[in-house]
Design an enzyme around this catalytic site. Sequence first.
Site, PDB file in Angstrom:
ATOM      1  N   ARG A 251      41.001  22.521   3.482  1.00  0.00           N
ATOM      2  CA  ARG A 251      39.717  21.880   3.749  1.00  0.00           C
ATOM      3  C   ARG A 251      38.618  22.862   4.139  1.00  0.00           C
ATOM      4  O   ARG A 251      37.554  22.437   4.561  1.00  0.00           O
ATOM      5  CB  ARG A 251      39.895  20.822   4.854  1.00  0.00           C
ATOM      6  CG  ARG A 251      40.786  19.679   4.451  1.00  0.00           C
ATOM      7  CD  ARG A 251      41.137  18.770   5.624  1.00  0.00           C
ATOM      8  NE  ARG A 251      42.057  17.712   5.229  1.00  0.00           N
ATOM      9  CZ  ARG A 251      41.692  16.482   4.858  1.00  0.00           C
ATOM     10  NH1 ARG A 251      40.423  16.155   4.832  1.00  0.00           N
ATOM     11  NH2 ARG A 251      42.596  15.585   4.517  1.00  0.00           N
TER      12      ARG A 251
ATOM     13  N   HIS B 143      31.027  13.776   3.995  1.00  0.00           N
ATOM     14  CA  HIS B 143      31.861  14.191   2.863  1.00  0.00           C
ATOM     15  C   HIS B 143      31.753  13.132   1.770  1.00  0.00           C
ATOM     16  O   HIS B 143      31.883  11.935   2.047  1.00  0.00           O
ATOM     17  CB  HIS B 143      33.313  14.347   3.292  1.00  0.00           C
ATOM     18  CG  HIS B 143      33.505  15.326   4.402  1.00  0.00           C
ATOM     19  ND1 HIS B 143      34.671  15.394   5.144  1.00  0.00           N
ATOM     20  CD2 HIS B 143      32.692  16.285   4.911  1.00  0.00           C
ATOM     21  CE1 HIS B 143      34.560  16.345   6.052  1.00  0.00           C
ATOM     22  NE2 HIS B 143      33.359  16.888   5.936  1.00  0.00           N
TER      23      HIS B 143
ATOM     24  N   GLU C 243      36.182  10.435  15.912  1.00  0.00           N
ATOM     25  CA  GLU C 243      36.214  11.738  15.240  1.00  0.00           C
ATOM     26  C   GLU C 243      36.554  12.843  16.237  1.00  0.00           C
ATOM     27  O   GLU C 243      36.888  12.588  17.389  1.00  0.00           O
ATOM     28  CB  GLU C 243      34.878  12.011  14.538  1.00  0.00           C
ATOM     29  CG  GLU C 243      34.902  11.700  13.040  1.00  0.00           C
ATOM     30  CD  GLU C 243      35.847  12.602  12.266  1.00  0.00           C
ATOM     31  OE1 GLU C 243      36.241  13.670  12.782  1.00  0.00           O
ATOM     32  OE2 GLU C 243      36.206  12.234  11.123  1.00  0.00           O
TER      33      GLU C 243
ATOM     34  N   GLU D 230      31.744   9.487   3.498  1.00  0.00           N
ATOM     35  CA  GLU D 230      32.324   9.378   4.844  1.00  0.00           C
ATOM     36  C   GLU D 230      31.258   9.840   5.841  1.00  0.00           C
ATOM     37  O   GLU D 230      31.184  11.006   6.183  1.00  0.00           O
ATOM     38  CB  GLU D 230      33.572  10.246   4.959  1.00  0.00           C
ATOM     39  CG  GLU D 230      34.674   9.892   3.974  1.00  0.00           C
ATOM     40  CD  GLU D 230      35.820  10.891   3.994  1.00  0.00           C
ATOM     41  OE1 GLU D 230      35.697  11.944   4.665  1.00  0.00           O
ATOM     42  OE2 GLU D 230      36.838  10.636   3.331  1.00  0.00           O
TER      43      GLU D 230
ATOM     44  N   GLU E 233      35.946  16.073  -3.646  1.00  0.00           N
ATOM     45  CA  GLU E 233      35.259  15.805  -2.377  1.00  0.00           C
ATOM     46  C   GLU E 233      34.293  16.950  -2.088  1.00  0.00           C
ATOM     47  O   GLU E 233      34.720  18.100  -1.924  1.00  0.00           O
ATOM     48  CB  GLU E 233      36.266  15.688  -1.240  1.00  0.00           C
ATOM     49  CG  GLU E 233      35.624  15.482   0.132  1.00  0.00           C
ATOM     50  CD  GLU E 233      36.622  15.614   1.277  1.00  0.00           C
ATOM     51  OE1 GLU E 233      36.303  15.142   2.373  1.00  0.00           O
ATOM     52  OE2 GLU E 233      37.692  16.199   1.070  1.00  0.00           O
TER      53      GLU E 233
ATOM     54  N   GLU F 262      33.654   7.638  12.964  1.00  0.00           N
ATOM     55  CA  GLU F 262      33.567   7.473  11.516  1.00  0.00           C
ATOM     56  C   GLU F 262      34.067   6.091  11.139  1.00  0.00           C
ATOM     57  O   GLU F 262      35.064   5.611  11.687  1.00  0.00           O
ATOM     58  CB  GLU F 262      34.394   8.537  10.787  1.00  0.00           C
ATOM     59  CG  GLU F 262      34.313   8.422   9.265  1.00  0.00           C
ATOM     60  CD  GLU F 262      35.161   9.455   8.544  1.00  0.00           C
ATOM     61  OE1 GLU F 262      35.966   9.066   7.679  1.00  0.00           O
ATOM     62  OE2 GLU F 262      35.026  10.658   8.868  1.00  0.00           O
TER      63      GLU F 262
ATOM     64  N   GLU G  91      29.700  10.380   9.271  1.00  0.00           N
ATOM     65  CA  GLU G  91      30.029  10.468  10.693  1.00  0.00           C
ATOM     66  C   GLU G  91      28.763  10.274  11.533  1.00  0.00           C
ATOM     67  O   GLU G  91      27.649  10.519  11.055  1.00  0.00           O
ATOM     68  CB  GLU G  91      30.665  11.819  10.995  1.00  0.00           C
ATOM     69  CG  GLU G  91      31.980  12.043  10.243  1.00  0.00           C
ATOM     70  CD  GLU G  91      32.443  13.479  10.255  1.00  0.00           C
ATOM     71  OE1 GLU G  91      33.645  13.704  10.007  1.00  0.00           O
ATOM     72  OE2 GLU G  91      31.621  14.384  10.492  1.00  0.00           O
TER      73      GLU G  91
ATOM     74  N   ASP H  92       0.848  -1.195   0.000  1.00  0.00           N
ATOM     75  CA  ASP H  92       0.000   0.000   0.000  1.00  0.00           C
ATOM     76  C   ASP H  92       0.880   1.241   0.000  1.00  0.00           C
ATOM     77  O   ASP H  92       1.388   1.657   1.044  1.00  0.00           O
ATOM     78  CB  ASP H  92      -0.918  -0.021   1.230  1.00  0.00           C
ATOM     79  CG  ASP H  92      -1.799   1.219   1.323  1.00  0.00           C
ATOM     80  OD1 ASP H  92      -1.821   2.011   0.360  1.00  0.00           O
ATOM     81  OD2 ASP H  92      -2.465   1.396   2.358  1.00  0.00           O
TER      82      ASP H  92
ATOM     83  N   ARG I 123      32.039  18.611   0.549  1.00  0.00           N
ATOM     84  CA  ARG I 123      32.116  18.549   2.005  1.00  0.00           C
ATOM     85  C   ARG I 123      30.841  18.999   2.722  1.00  0.00           C
ATOM     86  O   ARG I 123      30.747  18.902   3.939  1.00  0.00           O
ATOM     87  CB  ARG I 123      33.295  19.398   2.477  1.00  0.00           C
ATOM     88  CG  ARG I 123      34.639  18.867   1.995  1.00  0.00           C
ATOM     89  CD  ARG I 123      35.802  19.758   2.397  1.00  0.00           C
ATOM     90  NE  ARG I 123      35.897  19.935   3.832  1.00  0.00           N
ATOM     91  CZ  ARG I 123      36.424  19.066   4.679  1.00  0.00           C
ATOM     92  NH1 ARG I 123      36.903  17.910   4.232  1.00  0.00           N
ATOM     93  NH2 ARG I 123      36.474  19.318   5.972  1.00  0.00           N
TER      94      ARG I 123
END
Length: 444
Positions: free
Chosen positions: A316, A245, A189, A132, A333, A196, A134, A52, A335
């Site tokens: 970063r 990330h 982390e 990645e 990457e 992580e 976390e 359903d 982020r």
Amino acid sequence: MVYNKDQIYELIQLHDVKFIRLQFSDILGTIKNVAIPVEQLGKALDGEMMFDGSSIEGFVRIEESDMYLKPDINTFALFPWKNREGAGAEARLICDIYNHDGSPFSGCPRNTLKRVIAEGEEMGYTMNCGPEAEFFLFLRDEHGRGTTRTHDCGGYFDLLPVDLGETARRDMVLTLQQMGFEIEASHHEVAPSQHEIAFKYADALTTADNVTSFKLVVRTIALSHNLHATFMPKPIYGINGSGMHTHQSLFKGDENAFYDPSAPNQLSETAIHYIGGLIQHVKGFTAITNPLVNSYKRLVPGHEAPVYIAWSQRNRSPLIRVPARRGTGTRIEIRSPDPSCNPYLALAVTMKAGLDGIKNKIMPPTPVDENIYEMSLEERVEKGIENLPTCLVEALDELEKNTLIREALGEHIFNRYMNAKRIEWDRYRKQVHKWEVQEYLAIF
């Protein structure tokens, strides 16, 4: 892993499987399932299992409720924790949703990602992804409910061998390996109780399936240690939140399309244009990659989360980072996503944005190699660095006016997603929160 029906039946007999869970995702990313006795597996594999759809968030109205679950045979996996209980094993199959007339259901997030993957394949590309995700591990109260209390004062890469979180994380890794994951690393982390577990990249569809399985395993194993696992982006004020990330690369056959050894930075025009597409459309897809009111409590300066729309090969702080590795490992990457997102939709909208960059040869701005967090507003303005949306309603407004991201989602998912999230924002807006009472009650 690639299976055929005979191999699945052999595994079922070998492991004494009693039930099969047919899993799928609603538009918000919540895992749903229907458990069937193993004797009904043949019917399921033939695509004859109905359910359903009107009872599922964002699917269909009650007069359109009959829908089919069609399992992807290659997603068969055993749940190891049922074996340990000695009550017979359970297995799962991840399903696509189809309408009663046999056509793919446009409200199925997995079908949505498959549609964008097909668009990439028409251009000659396949995408590999490595997320990645976390998460936090908190204590539970006397009623079994999750709290934000922690037994853990660890930091980044700390080793705490007698810590409950360390023990639980080890069992999560072992369980994931039993389900076929290739685990690359696991560690504590930055924030207390934050962890992580990194698993190997895969094609986009397999990656989205793996993220849903990963969340289920983490939560299940946490419960067995009397802990509560949460992928909430920012459960505690003043410390780092949890991100997801997401590493992405495009391949043409066996060749990494992001790699060009003759370019000054060894990034191909394809990679540059892909980054350009992401940057052009990031405001539009942020409501998908960061879907909660709480997501924007993470996207603030000072806690390593990206806030500013820029890219770099050296630091970063920007939204998009290009890791140093080249050759087949060349990748970008992103982020900003967080682990509360629906992975099927998040990969669909980011891939769609990147492909648009390639199609239209969108050039990104000049890379920013300085620490953006340390720049003044004037310096950011001078360099043309804009901000990500600062709250959910701002992100929804950006999504509403981005025709490309709407096209990636399809009108069915777009309309129902927007409606659900506008309601979520309105409920939050009208609430009187604890902070307001503490701040104002005694003074005014």
